[in-house]
Design a protein around this motif. Structure first.
Motif, PDB file in Angstrom:
ATOM      1  N   UNK A   1     -57.913 -51.820 -30.129  1.00 34.00           N
ATOM      2  CA  UNK A   1     -56.588 -51.311 -30.479  1.00 34.00           C
ATOM      3  C   UNK A   1     -55.873 -50.709 -29.280  1.00 34.00           C
ATOM      4  N   UNK A   2     -56.618 -50.120 -28.356  1.00 32.17           N
ATOM      5  CA  UNK A   2     -55.989 -49.581 -27.145  1.00 32.17           C
ATOM      6  C   UNK A   2     -55.400 -50.705 -26.314  1.00 32.17           C
ATOM      7  N   UNK A   3     -56.155 -51.798 -26.159  1.00 40.45           N
ATOM      8  CA  UNK A   3     -55.664 -52.953 -25.397  1.00 40.45           C
ATOM      9  C   UNK A   3     -54.483 -53.609 -26.105  1.00 40.45           C
ATOM     10  N   UNK A   4     -54.538 -53.666 -27.435  1.00 41.11           N
ATOM     11  CA  UNK A   4     -53.450 -54.282 -28.194  1.00 41.11           C
ATOM     12  C   UNK A   4     -52.160 -53.485 -28.024  1.00 41.11           C
ATOM     13  N   UNK A   5     -52.269 -52.163 -28.118  1.00 43.38           N
ATOM     14  CA  UNK A   5     -51.081 -51.320 -27.949  1.00 43.38           C
ATOM     15  C   UNK A   5     -50.510 -51.468 -26.550  1.00 43.38           C
ATOM     16  N   UNK A   6     -51.396 -51.552 -25.554  1.00 41.61           N
ATOM     17  CA  UNK A   6     -50.929 -51.746 -24.177  1.00 41.61           C
ATOM     18  C   UNK A   6     -50.187 -53.066 -24.040  1.00 41.61           C
ATOM     19  N   UNK A   7     -50.737 -54.120 -24.623  1.00 36.65           N
ATOM     20  CA  UNK A   7     -50.116 -55.445 -24.536  1.00 36.65           C
ATOM     21  C   UNK A   7     -48.721 -55.440 -25.146  1.00 36.65           C
ATOM     22  N   UNK A   8     -48.585 -54.828 -26.317  1.00 33.67           N
ATOM     23  CA  UNK A   8     -47.285 -54.797 -27.006  1.00 33.67           C
ATOM     24  C   UNK A   8     -46.252 -54.024 -26.189  1.00 33.67           C
ATOM     25  N   UNK A   9     -46.703 -52.999 -25.463  1.00 32.69           N
ATOM     26  CA  UNK A   9     -45.777 -52.148 -24.703  1.00 32.69           C
ATOM     27  C   UNK A   9     -45.247 -52.802 -23.435  1.00 32.69           C
ATOM     28  N   UNK A  10     -45.899 -53.858 -22.961  1.00 32.70           N
ATOM     29  CA  UNK A  10     -45.533 -54.478 -21.681  1.00 32.70           C
ATOM     30  C   UNK A  10     -44.223 -55.252 -21.821  1.00 32.70           C
ATOM     31  N   UNK A  11     -43.291 -54.972 -20.941  1.00 33.28           N
ATOM     32  CA  UNK A  11     -42.020 -55.710 -20.928  1.00 33.28           C
ATOM     33  C   UNK A  11     -41.672 -56.207 -19.535  1.00 33.28           C
ATOM     34  N   UNK A  12     -42.692 -56.310 -18.669  1.00 34.86           N
ATOM     35  CA  UNK A  12     -42.520 -56.854 -17.322  1.00 34.86           C
ATOM     36  C   UNK A  12     -43.741 -57.702 -17.012  1.00 34.86           C
ATOM     37  N   UNK A  13     -43.703 -58.362 -15.860  1.00 37.55           N
ATOM     38  CA  UNK A  13     -44.864 -59.148 -15.455  1.00 37.55           C
ATOM     39  C   UNK A  13     -44.530 -60.573 -15.086  1.00 37.55           C
ATOM     40  N   UNK A  14     -45.512 -61.325 -14.573  1.00 33.46           N
ATOM     41  CA  UNK A  14     -45.290 -62.707 -14.135  1.00 33.46           C
ATOM     42  C   UNK A  14     -44.886 -63.608 -15.296  1.00 33.46           C
ATOM     43  N   UNK A  15     -43.835 -64.359 -15.095  1.00 36.92           N
ATOM     44  CA  UNK A  15     -43.388 -65.313 -16.107  1.00 36.92           C
ATOM     45  C   UNK A  15     -44.038 -66.669 -15.855  1.00 36.92           C
ATOM     46  N   UNK A  16     -44.560 -67.254 -16.911  1.00 35.23           N
ATOM     47  CA  UNK A  16     -45.171 -68.576 -16.813  1.00 35.23           C
ATOM     48  C   UNK A  16     -44.612 -69.445 -17.927  1.00 35.23           C
ATOM     49  N   UNK A  17     -44.981 -70.718 -17.892  1.00 35.85           N
ATOM     50  CA  UNK A  17     -44.594 -71.632 -18.968  1.00 35.85           C
ATOM     51  C   UNK A  17     -45.824 -71.909 -19.826  1.00 35.85           C
TER      52      UNK A  17
END
Length: 529
Positions: free
Chosen positions: A369-385
């Motif tokens: 759940x800690x990792x899931x919450x972190x993932x949901x909070x991310x709004x930056x990072x490398x864009x891929x296809x």
């Protein structure tokens, strides 16, 4: 008539190829001096291009042992040699005869491909790998054959350093999946046999020097008395420097994560508060409160990284209060759904770790759940296809498949579960797959390490573990820097590395390595579209 002309042309081409091979071999035999590098200092440099130069002639047909690295094969005492190179391809591995070791020889070539592509910061799937053996008689030995020399030659081919190879050296050891050198061989007996076979330059793993004691001292004395040169190394990067006279490149990128890492702690705090308020068990609440006080202290100190790993007091407090009716999967499913558009690499890898942990025991489900919450909070990072992601996922699968075959061949076991790997790859939950393959590679590497360590006494085992820790502390940082250079640093790998160094947890460094590698390779593969 046309057939006669065609046969004549083919004959002429064969003659020209033979002459070319002889001239190439002759030039190489006179153009390479014995390397004199005895230090392991590294030089940081940036990779600007990865042009692969293929041999003009099939090296197995050159007919000159000078074009191969020496490979004495025991117990037959056959002086043989190997040649290996890569070409642009799709991850295929080819081996040449004569050999009778069956899948062991092929597994060794696959293991070399896995390690070499990692240390060259390249996806396994962008090359094809060729390994040939030249011997007066067929090679028939169990297990993977001479992966160390093949790894070095693959690296030299990837980095266009074939002409720098010192072909007078013999390597003694097994390459771990992290790039560390292992061995349980008796170095004194080997150096005597090599001397009798006319080989005077021997590279042995530091593990031998640490663990063999008197036997190693006898080997040193023999080397002095007979003018043998005995190099001691701990890893493939050190061997590469000795053999080529140059260090492996270490590209460095800027590492910056515009991410709030406290999110994991605060979500666990929400879960704890809900369970605490619902509980009527006074004893359980008192015990949980004690653990939660420790969690609050860590948070006050700003040590939010601790809440993404076990053991941690927040998870312990929640586990005491947990009731089966409480839904631990909702946040994880939201994270998977949020990452499933396959366009943000940081969302994908953090959600993949959450998905992987959610299949474990109750402590791991809470931690997920800690990792899931972190993932949901991310709004930056490398864009891929999505295409780049699927290419990266296939690269992960193939790396694990080859690593499993290599581990089983060396250890004569069935720890590498090929059936499981195939089942996961066919699984439609690709976010879970990404996390599974990264974690599974770490498990394979740890199993490989432990296979050799368990053959040592406790004192020698600790010496070797300290050496491995030093290597991993350095190599994981190099990989994270390289990933940042290729615009794909790993959030999961970074957190694992930082907390592993903070707590001196060697296994966490093992788990960080494949995330660094696979995230970097997934991002890089996207560049080819």
């Amino acid at each position: 008539m046309n057939k006669i002309i065609l046969v004549s042309i083919i004959a002429i081409l064969i003659i020209i190829s033979g002459i070319s091979g002889y001239l190439i071999a002759l030039q190489k035999s006179h153009g390479t001096q014995i390397a004199t590098v005895t230090t392991t200092s590294t030089v940081t440099q940036t990779i600007t291009s990865q042009q692969v130069i293929s041999p003009l002639v099939d090296p197995a047909n050159l007919g000159n042992g000078e074009d191969y690295l020496i490979n004495p094969v025991f117990p037959d005492h056959t002086i043989a040699s190997q040649y290996a190179y890569v070409t642009p391809g799709e991850g295929l591995v080819f081996i040449g005869n004569p050999y009778l070791s069956g899948n062991g020889y092929l597994a060794g070539a696959k293991g070399a491909a896995v390690v070499a592509s990692m240390l060259a910061y390249q996806p396994l799937t962008v090359y094809n790998y060729y390994l040939y053996i030249n011997s007066p008689s067929c090679i028939n030995v169990p297990g993977a054959v001479k992966t160390d020399s093949a790894t070095v030659m693959y690296l030299a081919s990837m980095l266009n350093q074939q002409s720098s190879l010192d072909k007078s050296l013999y390597f003694l050891g097994d390459v771990g999946l992290e790039g560390y050198m292992y061995s349980t061989g008796v170095v004194y007996q080997r150096i005597v046999q090599l001397y009798q076979g006319g080989i005077y330059y021997l590279v042995v793993p530091q593990m031998m020097a640490l663990a063999e004691g008197q036997n190693y001292q006898m080997a040193l004395q023999f080397a002095k008395e007979h003018n043998e040169v005995l190099y001691t190394v701990s890893s493939i990067p050190q061997i590469y420097q000795i053999v080529t006279g140059t260090s492996l490149p270490q590209p460095k990128g800027y590492i910056d994560f515009p991410i709030n890492f406290s999110v994991g702690y605060y979500y666990l705090a929400k879960v704890y508060e809900e369970l605490y308020n619902e509980s009527t068990n006074t004893t359980a609440k008192q015990m949980a409160s004690q653990y939660w006080s420790e969690a609050e202290k860590l948070a006050e100190e700003g040590n939010y990284t601790a809440f993404y790993f076990l053991p941690n007091p927040a998870v312990s407090a929640i586990e005491i209060l947990y009731q089966p009716s409480y839904n631990l999967q909702s946040e994880i499913q939201l994270a998977i759904q949020d990452a499933s558009n396959l366009t943000n690499l940081w969302k994908i890898e953090t959600a993949s770790e959450a998905a992987y942990l959610s299949q474990g025991n109750i402590s791991e489900k809470i931690l997920a759940n800690a990792w899931a919450a972190l993932s949901i909070s991310i709004n930056a990072g490398p864009s891929i296809s999505p295409y780049g992601f699927y290419q990266g996922l296939y690269n992960e699968f193939l790396v694990d498949l080859y690593a499993a075959e290599y581990l089983d061949s060396v250890t004569n076991s069935h720890y590498g579960n090929i059936t499981l790997l195939l089942q996961v790859y066919r699984n439609p939950n690709v976010i879970y797959d990404f996390g599974f393959f990264a974690n599974y590679y770490a498990q394979l590497a740890i199993q490989f390490r432990n296979y050799f360590l368990k053959q040592l006494n406790s004192t020698d085992e600790q010496l070797v573990l300290n050496s491995i820790y030093s290597y991993m502390a350095n190599e994981t940082q190099i990989l994270e820097d390289a990933a940042a250079y290729y615009d794909g640093p790993s959030v999961v790998g970074y957190l694992m590395m930082e907390y592993g160094l903070q707590t001196h947890n060697l296994n966490l460094l093992y788990y960080s390595m494949p995330f660094d590698r696979f995230v970097m390779n997934t991002e890089e593969l996207n560049w080819y579209i």
